[in-house]
Scaffold this motif. Structure first.
Motif, PDB file in Angstrom:
ATOM      1  N   ARG A  68       0.647  -1.115   0.108  1.00 20.93           N
ATOM      2  CA  ARG A  68      -0.605  -0.080  -0.220  1.00 20.93           C
ATOM      3  C   ARG A  68       0.874   1.151  -0.019  1.00 20.93           C
ATOM      4  N   LYS A  69       1.978   1.123   0.967  1.00 21.02           N
ATOM      5  CA  LYS A  69       2.574   2.344   1.165  1.00 21.02           C
ATOM      6  C   LYS A  69       3.598   3.034  -0.791  1.00 21.02           C
ATOM      7  N   GLU A  70       4.018   1.964  -0.896  1.00 24.20           N
ATOM      8  CA  GLU A  70       4.609   1.689  -2.381  1.00 24.20           C
ATOM      9  C   GLU A  70       3.992   1.911  -3.515  1.00 24.20           C
ATOM     10  N   SER A  71       2.870   1.443  -3.419  1.00 25.35           N
ATOM     11  CA  SER A  71       1.374   1.820  -3.972  1.00 25.35           C
ATOM     12  C   SER A  71       1.561   3.550  -4.349  1.00 25.35           C
ATOM     13  N   PHE A  72       1.125   4.357  -3.488  1.00 27.04           N
ATOM     14  CA  PHE A  72       0.389   5.013  -3.024  1.00 27.04           C
ATOM     15  C   PHE A  72       1.466   6.173  -3.373  1.00 27.04           C
ATOM     16  N   ALA A  73       2.407   5.586  -3.100  1.00 19.74           N
ATOM     17  CA  ALA A  73       3.844   7.006  -3.680  1.00 19.74           C
ATOM     18  C   ALA A  73       4.261   7.235  -4.831  1.00 19.74           C
ATOM     19  N   LYS A  74       3.882   5.624  -5.450  1.00 17.88           N
ATOM     20  CA  LYS A  74       4.406   5.754  -6.608  1.00 17.88           C
ATOM     21  C   LYS A  74       2.716   6.403  -7.492  1.00 17.88           C
ATOM     22  N   ALA A  75       1.878   6.595  -6.842  1.00 13.26           N
ATOM     23  CA  ALA A  75       0.555   6.735  -7.513  1.00 13.26           C
ATOM     24  C   ALA A  75       1.034   8.659  -6.975  1.00 13.26           C
ATOM     25  N   ARG A  76       0.975   8.559  -6.060  1.00  8.45           N
ATOM     26  CA  ARG A  76       1.476  10.592  -5.737  1.00  8.45           C
ATOM     27  C   ARG A  76       2.286  10.694  -6.793  1.00  8.45           C
ATOM     28  N   SER A  77       3.205  10.270  -7.371  1.00  9.34           N
ATOM     29  CA  SER A  77       4.446  10.629  -8.255  1.00  9.34           C
ATOM     30  C   SER A  77       4.225  11.088  -9.681  1.00  9.34           C
ATOM     31  N   LEU A  78       3.486   9.935  -9.759  1.00  7.35           N
ATOM     32  CA  LEU A  78       3.282  10.237 -11.119  1.00  7.35           C
ATOM     33  C   LEU A  78       1.982  11.767 -11.096  1.00  7.35           C
ATOM     34  N   VAL A  79       1.326  11.371 -10.613  1.00  5.56           N
ATOM     35  CA  VAL A  79      -0.234  12.627 -10.128  1.00  5.56           C
ATOM     36  C   VAL A  79       0.944  14.029 -10.122  1.00  5.56           C
ATOM     37  N   ASP A  80       1.730  14.486  -8.857  1.00  5.49           N
ATOM     38  CA  ASP A  80       2.415  15.635  -9.800  1.00  5.49           C
ATOM     39  C   ASP A  80       2.943  14.924 -11.119  1.00  5.49           C
ATOM     40  N   TYR A  81       3.780  14.339 -11.379  1.00  3.79           N
ATOM     41  CA  TYR A  81       3.648  14.280 -13.039  1.00  3.79           C
ATOM     42  C   TYR A  81       2.960  14.930 -13.691  1.00  3.79           C
ATOM     43  N   LEU A  82       2.183  15.025 -13.917  1.00  3.63           N
ATOM     44  CA  LEU A  82       0.886  15.202 -14.720  1.00  3.63           C
ATOM     45  C   LEU A  82      -0.073  16.260 -14.387  1.00  3.63           C
ATOM     46  N   GLY A  83       0.813  17.290 -13.089  1.00  3.29           N
ATOM     47  CA  GLY A  83      -0.015  18.639 -12.538  1.00  3.29           C
ATOM     48  C   GLY A  83      -1.345  18.684 -11.941  1.00  3.29           C
ATOM     49  N   LEU A  84      -1.689  17.341 -11.397  1.00  2.00           N
ATOM     50  CA  LEU A  84      -2.770  17.070 -10.871  1.00  2.00           C
ATOM     51  C   LEU A  84      -2.810  16.866  -9.238  1.00  2.00           C
ATOM     52  N   THR A  85      -1.530  17.228  -8.417  1.00  4.88           N
ATOM     53  CA  THR A  85      -1.148  17.465  -7.026  1.00  4.88           C
ATOM     54  C   THR A  85      -2.871  18.076  -6.374  1.00  4.88           C
ATOM     55  N   ALA A 118      -6.372   9.001 -15.942  1.00  5.25           N
ATOM     56  CA  ALA A 118      -6.306   7.477 -16.263  1.00  5.25           C
ATOM     57  C   ALA A 118      -5.448   7.439 -17.164  1.00  5.25           C
ATOM     58  N   VAL A 119      -4.508   8.465 -17.251  1.00  4.71           N
ATOM     59  CA  VAL A 119      -3.496   8.143 -17.627  1.00  4.71           C
ATOM     60  C   VAL A 119      -1.999   7.129 -16.888  1.00  4.71           C
ATOM     61  N   ALA A 120      -2.404   8.382 -15.907  1.00 10.19           N
ATOM     62  CA  ALA A 120      -1.767   7.657 -14.685  1.00 10.19           C
ATOM     63  C   ALA A 120      -1.330   7.184 -14.184  1.00 10.19           C
ATOM     64  N   ARG A 121      -3.120   5.959 -14.214  1.00  7.93           N
ATOM     65  CA  ARG A 121      -3.247   5.086 -13.486  1.00  7.93           C
ATOM     66  C   ARG A 121      -2.789   3.966 -14.260  1.00  7.93           C
ATOM     67  N   ALA A 122      -2.853   4.242 -16.112  1.00  7.41           N
ATOM     68  CA  ALA A 122      -2.052   3.455 -17.274  1.00  7.41           C
ATOM     69  C   ALA A 122      -0.367   3.266 -16.871  1.00  7.41           C
ATOM     70  N   LEU A 123      -0.332   3.325 -16.726  1.00  2.05           N
ATOM     71  CA  LEU A 123       1.266   4.089 -16.044  1.00  2.05           C
ATOM     72  C   LEU A 123       2.312   3.594 -14.737  1.00  2.05           C
ATOM     73  N   VAL A 124       1.250   3.360 -13.513  1.00  2.61           N
ATOM     74  CA  VAL A 124       1.268   2.625 -12.223  1.00  2.61           C
ATOM     75  C   VAL A 124       2.195   1.638 -12.140  1.00  2.61           C
ATOM     76  N   ARG A 125       1.334   1.197 -12.582  1.00  3.58           N
ATOM     77  CA  ARG A 125       2.854  -0.540 -13.180  1.00  3.58           C
ATOM     78  C   ARG A 125       4.054  -0.283 -13.684  1.00  3.58           C
TER      79      ARG A 125
END
Length: 221
Positions: A111-128, A147-154
């Motif tokens: 869970r911690k790693e998943s949400f850390a990766k999600a936050r990193s992508l959300v930040d990259y996409l300017g959606l923080t 949706a693009v961030a979700r596609a990239l999280v793995r």
């Protein structure tokens, strides 16, 4: 990277794909274009292992996922293929962050790693600033970037996109197109995009032209 060989597919008496051969190289952005009914989405669904062909093979770096058991195929798809659809398909009860993290959680990432990766992508996409909002509270462009961030999280080998900008206005469409090329530059991402958008197709590395279930040509930029 991805090799499609002699793929055929019929629905009842309608032959939708008539022997498709296509290779996708790492880091490419490839568009698949053609009239409605040409077989573009069916081909993309088979490449994404969401559907099975009547005959032919699909190879991902030496693996043939269409031969896997259902459970092994689901694990393979989760780890290797990201999807972006015309309508974002975010789950309405979850926040933006939760939607992005979900494939990683399903894939067994902590869970911690998943949400850390999600936050990193959300930040990259300017959606923080929208990270705790639910899909109904986001604009169309924001939902599609999520949706693009979700596609990239793995960290998938390839992202398959089916008319990803079809529901967007011209501004958000241009922003989404730019994002694909930014992701290729920054992350080395590979994209295969079914699109009717001539501007997007013209910018891709190769345009695969389809009509009546066959590839009629491939144009290189």
């Amino acid at each position: 990277m991805i090799q499609v060989r002699d793929i055929t597919k019929s629905f009842d008496n309608l032959k939708v794909l008539k022997g498709i051969n296509l290779t996708i190289e790492p880091g490419e952005i490839v568009s698949i274009v053609g009239p409605s009914g040409a077989g573009k989405t069916t081909l993309l669904q088979i490449m994404g292992t969401l559907d099975t062909p009547d005959s032919g093979t699909l190879d991902y770096d030496g693996e043939q996922p269409l031969l896997f058991s259902r459970n092994r195929l689901a694990r393979f798809r989760n780890a290797n293929i990201g999807f972006v659809f015309q309508f974002h398909r975010l789950l309405p009860e979850f926040t933006l962050e939760e939607n992005v993290a979900l494939p990683a959680l399903i894939g067994g990432m902590g869970r911690k790693e998943s949400f850390a990766k999600a936050r990193s992508l959300v930040d990259y996409l300017g959606l923080t600033h929208r990270i705790n909002h639910r899909p109904a509270e986001l604009s169309g462009g924001e939902r599609q970037r999520a949706a693009v961030a979700r596609a990239l999280v793995r960290d998938p080998k390839v992202v398959l996109a089916d008319e990803p900008s079809g529901s967007l206005d011209s501004h958000n469409r241009a922003e989404l197109h730019k994002l694909f090329f930014d992701l290729r530059r920054d992350m080395g991402q590979t994209f295969v995009i079914v699109t009717h958008d001539d501007n997007l197709a013209a910018d891709t590395d190769r345009r695969v032209l389809m009509d009546d279930g066959i590839i009629t040509g491939i144009e290189t930029r």
